[in-house]
Design a protein around this motif. Structure first.
Motif, mmCIF file in Angstrom:
data_model
loop_
_atom_site.group_PDB
_atom_site.id
_atom_site.type_symbol
_atom_site.label_atom_id
_atom_site.label_comp_id
_atom_site.label_asym_id
_atom_site.label_seq_id
_atom_site.Cartn_x
_atom_site.Cartn_y
_atom_site.Cartn_z
ATOM 1 N N SER A 161 0.852 -1.182 0.000
ATOM 2 C CA SER A 161 0.000 0.000 0.000
ATOM 3 C C SER A 161 0.891 1.236 0.000
ATOM 4 C CB SER A 161 -0.916 0.003 1.222
ATOM 5 O OG SER A 161 -0.156 0.060 2.405
ATOM 6 N N TYR A 162 0.282 2.389 -0.290
ATOM 7 C CA TYR A 162 1.055 3.606 -0.451
ATOM 8 C C TYR A 162 0.676 4.592 0.638
ATOM 9 C CZ TYR A 162 2.346 1.648 -4.922
ATOM 10 O OH TYR A 162 2.846 0.817 -5.891
ATOM 11 N N SER A 163 1.687 5.122 1.312
ATOM 12 C CA SER A 163 1.433 6.057 2.406
ATOM 13 C C SER A 163 1.074 7.438 1.870
ATOM 14 C CB SER A 163 2.653 6.158 3.320
ATOM 15 O OG SER A 163 3.811 6.545 2.580
ATOM 16 N N SER A 164 1.593 7.790 0.697
ATOM 17 C CA SER A 164 1.294 9.106 0.123
ATOM 18 C C SER A 164 -0.040 9.060 -0.604
ATOM 19 C CB SER A 164 2.399 9.517 -0.862
ATOM 20 O OG SER A 164 3.645 9.634 -0.213
ATOM 21 N N PRO A 165 -0.920 10.011 -0.348
ATOM 22 C CA PRO A 165 -2.201 10.031 -1.073
ATOM 23 C C PRO A 165 -1.976 10.349 -2.546
ATOM 24 C CG PRO A 165 -1.925 12.060 0.154
ATOM 25 C CD PRO A 165 -0.774 11.168 0.563
ATOM 26 N N ASP B 251 -3.545 -5.346 1.125
ATOM 27 C CA ASP B 251 -4.989 -5.263 1.254
ATOM 28 C C ASP B 251 -5.648 -5.508 -0.104
ATOM 29 O OD1 ASP B 251 -7.467 -3.006 1.205
ATOM 30 O OD2 ASP B 251 -7.386 -4.371 2.901
ATOM 31 N N ASN B 252 -6.816 -6.152 -0.082
ATOM 32 C CA ASN B 252 -7.508 -6.453 -1.334
ATOM 33 C C ASN B 252 -7.790 -5.203 -2.145
ATOM 34 O OD1 ASN B 252 -7.560 -9.197 -0.999
ATOM 35 N ND2 ASN B 252 -9.556 -9.212 0.037
ATOM 36 N N SER B 253 -8.124 -4.107 -1.469
ATOM 37 C CA SER B 253 -8.447 -2.886 -2.203
ATOM 38 C C SER B 253 -7.242 -2.375 -2.978
ATOM 39 C CB SER B 253 -8.946 -1.800 -1.246
ATOM 40 O OG SER B 253 -7.927 -1.381 -0.365
ATOM 41 N N VAL B 254 -6.037 -2.535 -2.424
ATOM 42 C CA VAL B 254 -4.831 -2.109 -3.124
ATOM 43 C C VAL B 254 -4.624 -2.960 -4.365
ATOM 44 C CG1 VAL B 254 -2.346 -1.794 -2.952
ATOM 45 C CG2 VAL B 254 -3.800 -1.307 -0.982
ATOM 46 N N PRO C 142 1.260 9.083 -6.394
ATOM 47 C CA PRO C 142 0.499 8.549 -7.526
ATOM 48 C C PRO C 142 -0.349 9.658 -8.138
ATOM 49 C CG PRO C 142 0.302 7.113 -5.607
ATOM 50 C CD PRO C 142 0.946 8.379 -5.125
ATOM 51 N N LEU C 143 -0.664 9.521 -9.428
ATOM 52 C CA LEU C 143 -1.468 10.518 -10.131
ATOM 53 C C LEU C 143 -2.658 9.847 -10.801
ATOM 54 C CD1 LEU C 143 -2.041 13.340 -11.394
ATOM 55 C CD2 LEU C 143 -0.458 12.711 -13.244
ATOM 56 N N LEU D 122 -11.841 6.192 -5.806
ATOM 57 C CA LEU D 122 -11.073 5.111 -6.415
ATOM 58 C C LEU D 122 -9.590 5.221 -6.065
ATOM 59 C CD1 LEU D 122 -12.788 5.168 -9.917
ATOM 60 C CD2 LEU D 122 -13.069 3.422 -8.153
ATOM 61 N N ALA D 123 -9.060 6.437 -6.100
ATOM 62 C CA ALA D 123 -7.639 6.632 -5.821
ATOM 63 C C ALA D 123 -7.294 6.271 -4.386
ATOM 64 C CB ALA D 123 -7.242 8.072 -6.113
ATOM 65 N N SER D 124 -8.231 6.467 -3.466
ATOM 66 C CA SER D 124 -7.969 6.174 -2.053
ATOM 67 C C SER D 124 -7.776 4.690 -1.793
ATOM 68 C CB SER D 124 -9.122 6.709 -1.191
ATOM 69 O OG SER D 124 -9.186 8.118 -1.269
ATOM 70 N N MET D 125 -8.184 3.841 -2.732
ATOM 71 C CA MET D 125 -7.981 2.404 -2.562
ATOM 72 C C MET D 125 -6.503 2.043 -2.473
ATOM 73 S SD MET D 125 -10.883 1.096 -5.280
ATOM 74 C CE MET D 125 -10.583 -0.659 -5.014
ATOM 75 N N LEU D 126 -5.660 2.913 -3.031
ATOM 76 C CA LEU D 126 -4.219 2.643 -2.972
ATOM 77 C C LEU D 126 -3.671 2.738 -1.561
ATOM 78 C CD1 LEU D 126 -2.702 4.481 -6.064
ATOM 79 C CD2 LEU D 126 -2.762 2.032 -5.656
ATOM 80 N N ASN D 127 -4.383 3.440 -0.690
ATOM 81 C CA ASN D 127 -3.882 3.659 0.667
ATOM 82 C C ASN D 127 -4.459 2.679 1.669
ATOM 83 O OD1 ASN D 127 -4.267 6.872 -0.462
ATOM 84 N ND2 ASN D 127 -2.244 6.139 0.120
#
Length: 464
Positions: A2-6, A434-437, A98-99, A419-424
């Motif tokens: 997962s990514y700590s940066s939004p 996590d499955n969402s990631v 991420p962008l 949708l982008a928040s799934m990376l976190n």
């Protein structure tokens, strides 16, 4: 992982660009999707509202046409402006975030590749995504199926979405949108004043010696005064103008519109008449502009109601084989196909999302529902659900009525953030993703390493 940066989410609209971190409740930046060039330094591209207004002698130019980026040389400056100002006007490094960008369903493969190349090679972002605007708008409302009617500034679009899949063959758009109404409003206002200069907002009215370029004047009048006129004066009539008796019976109380320099303009029947071109564009000609003749099988030449019905009709044709549509006599053979589309039609009509800045005009939602209701049984005579007395159309409402304006103005940006928040996401175990990631990476994002290894084929497959 997962990514700590939004993620950074940028939503380029015809009129404004919305940008911010996916973790935020609202975009932290909303700025014009225009730019200007410094005549003394042609390599200097000026982005931002304050910067533009500080250089009124410069020509104001656009980046978006037909809902798509067309100026790829300068769109990168629009995105860089977001990175330079997102964090309380402090710059952030694109390499660390991420962008996610939004795109229209009719975006071209060439544009997808150009956007990806700029993201990875110029900004050097670690992960990149393109998400379709109507899909983001629908997801923001917690729905995966629905009919999205987006009344934007440059474009009006209608997009059916089934189980999270955009039905591209039934997605239509036209230029009869907010800017088209602005032209009608400007035409009316121009008839009430001696010259365009009388419509300039402050402080330009009070500084007549300032050197203002023609495009700067037009931008200020259209995006300041005309926009104010549209949203403070106009509303959609309950009755269409092609119903003369009902339209004439409307009791319209005259209002006064205040111009920047103090003069007032009375506005009577124009309060409702100026929005009628959305529904019947060819009936309202504009001086020095030739509108295309309306053609039944070319939805882009028709008004809003026809655009919606054409979308549903195209969806029917994509789901039911043509042979069955042409042969309605063998009802037993056709019943299963028609029953399936009947269910789809029911789901779409009870999940109608009317969004975009233009949908904030008073009265437009009930007018759309009424006009579609009265025409559906003519377009779909074979479906019980569309017969009078059996039809129900329901618009998707925001979770809170207090969020109505934000949901309509920023719906695509907010949905993209969902949708982008799934990376976190964080997994239940420190050693497991996590499955969402996983879902986000598999379905929405391309990593820089995958781009460098697999190239264009990956981009076109991922963002098809």
């Amino acid at each position: 992982m997962s990514y700590s940066s939004p993620a950074v989410v940028i939503d380029n609209g015809s009129q404004t660009t919305r940008a911010g971190f996916a973790s935020a409740d609202l975009p932290s930046l909303v700025y014009s999707s225009t730019y200007s060039i410094d005549p003394s330094d042609p390599k200097k591209v000026i982005i931002g509202d304050d910067e533009r207004d500080s250089n009124p002698q410069n020509e104001v130019m656009t980046l978006i046409d037909n809902g798509l980026v067309y100026n790829w040389d300068n769109i990168i400056h629009n995105w860089q402006y977001a990175y330079d100002n997102l964090d309380a006007s402090s710059p952030i490094d694109p390499k660390e975030f991420p962008l996610m960008l939004t795109e229209q369903p009719w975006n071209t493969d060439k544009n997808k590749l150009a956007a990806t190349q700029l993201a990875f090679e110029t900004l050097q972002v670690p992960i990149f995504s393109l998400v379709k605007t109507p899909l983001a708008q629908l997801y923001h409302q917690g729905k995966s199926s629905g009919l999205v009617v987006d009344l934007g500034s440059g474009i009006t679009s209608v997009t059916p979405i089934l189980d999270g899949i955009v039905q591209s063959k039934a997605s239509f758009h036209s230029k009869y949108a907010g800017d088209f109404i602005s032209l009608h409003c400007l035409n009316y206002l121009s008839q009430q004043v001696p010259s365009l200069d009388y419509l300039l907002p402050k402080p330009f009215v009070n500084n007549p010696t300032a050197q203002l370029s023609a495009s700067f004047k037009n931008f200020q009048v259209t995006n300041r005064v005309v926009e104010d006129f549209k949203y403070s004066m106009l509303s959609v009539s309950e009755f269409p103008a092609n119903n003369p008796a009902a339209h004439a019976a409307l009791q319209i109380q005259s209002k006064n519109f205040y111009l920047p320099y103090g003069k007032t303009i009375p506005v009577a029947n124009e309060q409702v008449n100026l929005l009628e071109p959305l529904f019947q564009p060819s009936a309202y000609p504009l001086p020095n502009m030739t509108l295309p003749q309306p053609i039944f099988d070319k939805p882009s030449t028709q008004g809003l109601t026809h655009l919606i019905l054409s979308s549903l009709k195209a969806l029917e044709a994509s789901i039911i084989p043509q042979a069955i549509l042409e042969n309605t006599a063998n009802t037993s053979a056709n019943s299963s196909h028609h029953a399936r589309f009947n269910d789809i039609l029911r789901e779409l009509l009870t999940n109608l999302l009317i969004t975009g800045g233009g949908s904030l005009s008073a009265g437009i939602t009930p007018r759309i529902i009424d006009s579609v209701y009265k025409s559906l049984h003519q377009y779909f005579p074979n479906y019980l659900f569309t017969q009078p007395g059996h039809l129900h159309i329901a618009t998707i409402q925001p979770a809170s009525i207090n969020n109505l304006d934000w949901d309509k103005k920023f719906g695509s940006w907010l949905g993209a953030c969902n949708l982008a928040s799934m990376l976190n996401g964080t997994g239940s175990s420190g050693n497991q993703e996590d499955n969402s990631v996983n879902i986000a990476l598999d379905n929405w994002y391309v990593t820089k390493s995958d781009y460098e290894e697999l190239g264009e084929d990956l981009i076109l497959e991922k963002f098809k």
